[in-house]
Design an enzyme around this catalytic site. Structure first.
Site, short mmCIF file in Angstrom:
data_model
loop_
_atom_site.label_atom_id
_atom_site.label_comp_id
_atom_site.label_asym_id
_atom_site.label_seq_id
_atom_site.Cartn_x
_atom_site.Cartn_y
_atom_site.Cartn_z
N TYR A 115 0.83 -1.19 0.00
CA TYR A 115 0.00 0.00 0.00
C TYR A 115 0.87 1.26 0.00
O TYR A 115 0.51 2.28 0.54
CB TYR A 115 -0.92 0.01 1.23
CG TYR A 115 -1.96 -1.10 1.22
CD1 TYR A 115 -2.36 -1.71 0.05
CD2 TYR A 115 -2.55 -1.52 2.41
CE1 TYR A 115 -3.31 -2.71 0.05
CE2 TYR A 115 -3.51 -2.52 2.41
CZ TYR A 115 -3.89 -3.12 1.22
OH TYR A 115 -4.83 -4.11 1.23
N ASP A 191 0.65 -17.67 5.25
CA ASP A 191 -0.42 -18.56 4.85
C ASP A 191 -0.68 -19.63 5.92
O ASP A 191 -1.83 -19.88 6.30
CB ASP A 191 -0.15 -19.20 3.49
CG ASP A 191 1.30 -19.66 3.32
OD1 ASP A 191 2.11 -19.49 4.25
OD2 ASP A 191 1.62 -20.17 2.23
#
Length: 322
Positions: A115, A191
């Protein structure tokens, strides 16, 4: 006088933030609230979703209560949220996920990573630069360490160092700072961490990770307590602080009085705690719990109460505890 900037934003922000503001006003009638209008709706009216004067107004507040804004997939549209986070240097995003038998604080780097806002779009390729700096990593892991020291003393570092060199950089700095502070730590691939948080939430205390991973992980973890409508967040910097529900503007349900205001109310509780009113924060959380225990729930939780009706019930509960 304590001044609170109220940013409803777009969509259901216009419904959930007034509920949270009302709760704050019950607990602190002396607070001064002032509106700041930013977001896609503002862009439609003026061509500017967030002006310099809006940023200047936000900087005059002791804290900001923020709803949700819509970011359309337009090439030249600047994300309001990213602009505010960078302008106020709100580098630490805190997202608590607390339920029966577990209490997790996800600490997300808030101003860089994917971002970063450094992007290019061409006819055949779009590129977003993932930025992980030493300074940015230092300050987010130090914020996470401070929280861990105040809580159970356990830090988990989430990363993808098996694939991304920038995550090797992030992980190694985090480990070095944790060892320097004498804080117990572990590190996990993001993950595997996302799955394990769902399977064994009680094993976690403070989790620190990069921007987009923290965004995804906190959304995943919201499953543990009933969804995004219940999860608050704080955006903290050295000078400024902004509090917002994790959910988005949810335009598909906006204006229907069916949005769950709990995340906004809990964000208001985090605001109170940040301003030093720990008792007020506890009162607000207790009022929410009391209303849920009474069987009053919004549709996403299997009930029939509207946004306003649930909010009114919380206000009544606060009054009973005065």
């Amino acid at each position: 006088m304590t001044r609170i900037a109220i940013v409803e934003g777009d969509g259901i922000g216009h419904e959930v933030i007034p509920v949270a503001q009302k709760a704050l006003a019950v607990l602190h009638p002396e607070y001064e609230f002032f509106p700041v209008g930013v977001g896609y709706g503002r862009w439609e009216q003026t061509g500017c979703p967030c002006a310099d004067r809006d940023i200047a107004e936000l900087k005059t507040a002791d804290a900001v209560l923020f709803g949700a804004v819509t970011t359309p997939p337009m090439k030249d549209y600047q994300s309001v949220v990213l602009r505010i986070r960078k302008a106020l240097d709100l580098y630490a995003n805190l997202r608590p996920v607390k339920g029966e038998g577990f209490d997790i604080m996800i600490v997300r780097e808030n101003t860089e990573g994917l971002y970063s806002g450094i992007e290019e779009t061409g006819p055949d390729r779009a590129t977003t630069l993932r930025v992980v700096t030493r300074t940015g990593t230092w300050r987010i892991v130090r914020a996470a360490i401070r929280l861990a020291q105040q809580r159970q003393g356990k830090l988990t570092i989430g990363h993808k160092a098996n694939v991304l060199k920038s995550d090797v950089f992030f992980r190694d700095i985090c480990i070095a700072e944790a060892e320097k502070a004498g804080v117990s730590y572990s590190d996990k691939f993001i993950d595997a961490l996302s799955l394990d948080v769902l399977q064994h939430p009680q094993a976690y205390d403070v989790i620190v990770t990069t921007n987009i991973f923290g965004d995804i992980l906190s959304d995943v973890a919201s499953y543990l307590i009933g969804g995004l409508g219940l999860v608050p967040s704080a955006n903290i910097g050295d000078r400024y602080a902004l509090f917002e529900p994790v959910h988005g503007s949810a335009l598909d349900i906006a204006g229907k009085n069916i949005a769950n205001p709990i995340a906004a109310l809990r964000s208001a509780a985090m605001l109170l705690d940040h301003l030093g009113d720990t008792k007020g924060a506890v009162r607000l959380e207790s009022a929410i719990g009391q209303v849920l225990a009474s069987g009053i729930r919004t549709r996403d939780l299997g009930g029939s109460a509207g946004t306003r009706e649930f909010g009114d019930a919380v206000i009544r509960a606060l009054g009973q505890r005065a």
